[in-house]
Structure formats: C-alpha cells, structure tokens
Enzyme design. Sequence first.
Site, PDB file in Angstrom:
ATOM      1  N   ASP A  48      37.938  37.485  33.877  1.00  0.00           N
ATOM      2  CA  ASP A  48      38.773  38.211  32.910  1.00  0.00           C
ATOM      3  C   ASP A  48      40.180  37.635  32.816  1.00  0.00           C
ATOM      4  O   ASP A  48      41.170  38.338  32.961  1.00  0.00           O
ATOM      5  CB  ASP A  48      38.821  39.700  33.288  1.00  0.00           C
ATOM      6  CG  ASP A  48      37.437  40.317  33.337  1.00  0.00           C
ATOM      7  OD1 ASP A  48      37.023  40.916  32.340  1.00  0.00           O
ATOM      8  OD2 ASP A  48      36.758  40.165  34.373  1.00  0.00           O
ATOM      9  N   ASN A  94      31.587  40.537  27.627  1.00  0.00           N
ATOM     10  CA  ASN A  94      31.513  41.295  26.380  1.00  0.00           C
ATOM     11  C   ASN A  94      32.501  40.794  25.331  1.00  0.00           C
ATOM     12  O   ASN A  94      32.194  40.770  24.131  1.00  0.00           O
ATOM     13  CB  ASN A  94      31.730  42.790  26.648  1.00  0.00           C
ATOM     14  CG  ASN A  94      32.982  43.078  27.445  1.00  0.00           C
ATOM     15  OD1 ASN A  94      33.193  42.512  28.520  1.00  0.00           O
ATOM     16  ND2 ASN A  94      33.823  43.967  26.940  1.00  0.00           N
ATOM     17  N   HIS A 188      28.646  39.174  34.370  1.00  0.00           N
ATOM     18  CA  HIS A 188      29.994  39.631  34.032  1.00  0.00           C
ATOM     19  C   HIS A 188      30.201  41.105  34.365  1.00  0.00           C
ATOM     20  O   HIS A 188      31.231  41.493  34.915  1.00  0.00           O
ATOM     21  CB  HIS A 188      30.292  39.420  32.549  1.00  0.00           C
ATOM     22  CG  HIS A 188      31.618  39.994  32.141  1.00  0.00           C
ATOM     23  ND1 HIS A 188      32.814  39.411  32.489  1.00  0.00           N
ATOM     24  CD2 HIS A 188      31.938  41.136  31.468  1.00  0.00           C
ATOM     25  CE1 HIS A 188      33.819  40.154  32.040  1.00  0.00           C
ATOM     26  NE2 HIS A 188      33.315  41.206  31.418  1.00  0.00           N
ATOM     27  N   HIS A 197      35.819  50.815  34.457  1.00  0.00           N
ATOM     28  CA  HIS A 197      34.489  50.752  33.836  1.00  0.00           C
ATOM     29  C   HIS A 197      33.418  51.405  34.700  1.00  0.00           C
ATOM     30  O   HIS A 197      32.404  51.885  34.181  1.00  0.00           O
ATOM     31  CB  HIS A 197      34.108  49.300  33.545  1.00  0.00           C
ATOM     32  CG  HIS A 197      34.939  48.663  32.481  1.00  0.00           C
ATOM     33  ND1 HIS A 197      34.984  49.142  31.190  1.00  0.00           N
ATOM     34  CD2 HIS A 197      35.775  47.590  32.515  1.00  0.00           C
ATOM     35  CE1 HIS A 197      35.802  48.390  30.468  1.00  0.00           C
ATOM     36  NE2 HIS A 197      36.294  47.446  31.250  1.00  0.00           N
ATOM     37  N   HIS A 223      34.636  42.015  34.780  1.00  0.00           N
ATOM     38  CA  HIS A 223      34.645  43.172  33.876  1.00  0.00           C
ATOM     39  C   HIS A 223      35.708  44.196  34.253  1.00  0.00           C
ATOM     40  O   HIS A 223      36.581  44.488  33.438  1.00  0.00           O
ATOM     41  CB  HIS A 223      33.266  43.814  33.797  1.00  0.00           C
ATOM     42  CG  HIS A 223      33.100  44.722  32.609  1.00  0.00           C
ATOM     43  ND1 HIS A 223      33.468  44.343  31.333  1.00  0.00           N
ATOM     44  CD2 HIS A 223      32.615  45.994  32.493  1.00  0.00           C
ATOM     45  CE1 HIS A 223      33.208  45.327  30.488  1.00  0.00           C
ATOM     46  NE2 HIS A 223      32.704  46.338  31.160  1.00  0.00           N
ATOM     47  N   ASP A 224      35.648  44.775  35.432  1.00  0.00           N
ATOM     48  CA  ASP A 224      36.747  45.631  35.866  1.00  0.00           C
ATOM     49  C   ASP A 224      37.876  44.735  36.369  1.00  0.00           C
ATOM     50  O   ASP A 224      37.647  43.831  37.187  1.00  0.00           O
ATOM     51  CB  ASP A 224      36.297  46.601  36.962  1.00  0.00           C
ATOM     52  CG  ASP A 224      36.046  47.997  36.409  1.00  0.00           C
ATOM     53  OD1 ASP A 224      36.671  48.341  35.380  1.00  0.00           O
ATOM     54  OD2 ASP A 224      35.239  48.744  36.989  1.00  0.00           O
ATOM     55  N   HIS A 225      39.094  45.006  35.894  1.00  0.00           N
ATOM     56  CA  HIS A 225      40.228  44.118  36.148  1.00  0.00           C
ATOM     57  C   HIS A 225      40.861  44.426  37.501  1.00  0.00           C
ATOM     58  O   HIS A 225      41.967  44.972  37.593  1.00  0.00           O
ATOM     59  CB  HIS A 225      41.254  44.254  35.019  1.00  0.00           C
ATOM     60  CG  HIS A 225      40.710  43.872  33.678  1.00  0.00           C
ATOM     61  ND1 HIS A 225      41.451  43.946  32.516  1.00  0.00           N
ATOM     62  CD2 HIS A 225      39.488  43.394  33.313  1.00  0.00           C
ATOM     63  CE1 HIS A 225      40.714  43.540  31.494  1.00  0.00           C
ATOM     64  NE2 HIS A 225      39.515  43.204  31.952  1.00  0.00           N
TER      65      HIS A 225
END
Length: 334
Positions: A48, A94, A188, A197, A223-225
Amino acid sequence: MASALALVSSSLFLTFLSSSSSSSSAELLRFEHPTKHDGSLSLIVVGDWGRKGECNQSQVAKQTAWPESKTRPSRSPSPTSTRPRVFRSNVLGNHDYRGDVLAQLSPVLRKIDSRWLCLRSFILQTEIADFFFVDTTPFVLKYWRRPKDHHYDWREVSPRNQYINTLLQDLDGALKESIAPWKFVVGHHTMRSVSKHGDTEELLEKLLPVLKEHGVDIYINGHDHCLEHISSKDSSIQYLTSGGGSNAWRGTYTPNDDELQFFYDGQGFMAMEVMAASVKIKFYDVFGQVQRAEFNKALRYVYQAKNREMRISRVEEKEKGRNAEDRQIGRVRR
C-alpha cells in the site's frame, strides 16, 4: 499501483520455469529464485505504498533501500558499496483493479525492468520455501455488487465464480505438490486483521480452508495500512500484515478470535529472514527503527504433532463408543 503488495528479495536473480502441461497447477506460472550462499532468503515486504511520494511514502522507500542491512544489521553496506540487485514480486490489490489491470500485467514492463514481476497469481519456488501469490480482489463481493463510484476492471476475471473456483483448484493442486520446508501464501487482502478493514470474510470462507488443508505456515498481506502479526489458534498459520507503505494511522482497533502478537498503526514495512528450519521477522517503522523482532521456530511441526494427538484421541473415543454400543446391544438381545 497504489495497493499492490511487493516481496523484495536481495538474492541475485530470478529465472523463469515453464509449467508442465500435465501438472495439476498448470494455470499458475512458476518462477525459480535462488537462495543466498548460506541457503537462506532475505525479503522486504511493503504494501500500500502508492501516494505519489506523500504520506511518508518516500521516507518508507528510503528505509527499504538496503534490504541486506535490514535483515542482517551487522553487514550494513557503506555509502560507497555497490547496491545489490533487487527483484520485486507483486500481487494486485483493489486499487489496481480500479485502473487498467492489463496495463499493469503487461510483459512490456518486464522488458523495461527485468526485476519487475507482476501477475494475477503465480508461484515463486526456492530451495527452502514456496511462495504462492494469490489474486484476492475478485473474492470480495462488495467490489462486484456495491462498487460505489469505482469502476473495477474485471476483464479476464468475469464470471467471478468460475475464476475463483479455477484459482482455488490450481492453488490446491500446487500446494499438494509442494515439498518445500515452508509454504507461504501472499495476497493483498487481509485474512485476519484488527485494523480498519478487519477480516475478509470471503477469504476465511473460501481460501483459508485450502491453506489449512495443506499446512501453510504464513499468510502475508497488505490492505490494512498498518503492521500486524496474528497467530491462528486452531492451525499453524501466522497472519502477517505489511500495509504501512504510505497512508496510515487509521486509529482503529477491533480484536478478533485469534491471538494478536503485534500491532503497529503506522507507516513501515516488514523484513524476513527465511532459513530451512526457522523464520526471523522484523517490523520497521518509517524511521527504520525496529518495532518488533521475533524468531519463529518450525511452528508447523508443533501443530502437526498436536493434530496427530487430536486424531488419535478421536479414534480412541470412537472405539470406546462402538464398544459401548456393542455392550448395550448385547444386553438388549439377552
């Protein structure tokens, strides 16, 4: 490529191996990657990162500039050292599907830079570990049913169910064939996460059973930052999140049913040192400071032993149950 997840290895080269037409995993292209001279692998995992240099993206990139020094601090190169060749293996996220996916998958990119590897799903094989890269975005139903203002590029993916079923069959076959000491799956989307998320239910329902069936050791995602390490309570799987490549500090924490080992709600990345019998993990923040370091020793074998004990116990219980039924039937007959 805002949400792609990259595994960056400091080994010297990556060679292509064509898949056998008779292989049950023929749809998943296989690549070979050598270990270092001591038989180990050094990896940098960044997820990300795409913010055009903002949200500390450039600072994180600066900290990952010397993969060898991140995994072996005692051998940090001097400013005059020759930088080692770095190869980047990527999986789509995504945000990538909201653009021109085929452009990102184009072989032209590898002609521009041979170190770049980005496919929907593929296998990276080494002597001590096999990495299974899985295209997780098509699993998530809301991207299909409730895309909001986003347009997702589903070319070569639709129809969804057929694509997912084929992918799971190919992955199942490839995992079954793998004889590597370690099996790592890279996607991801989160499988388990305590951040914004959270868990991805579609992956828990469809992908996780395949991973458990074949004794996968680690699931790596973005995905989760943030940076996370969660341990499964009912299998050997370790869930590792490295999604702090740029925008972070979401301020969200929601515990789940598994065991949280580490959570850092900020920018950074993860470094891994993989050896035949163990894996060393370090999480770094945006300043290059170690936030967490741990050494996992062959967790798979511990859980396999436990599972064998559980199976033996169940067999004994069934035998006791049958004997009790036989005695009861005998009493009734008499």
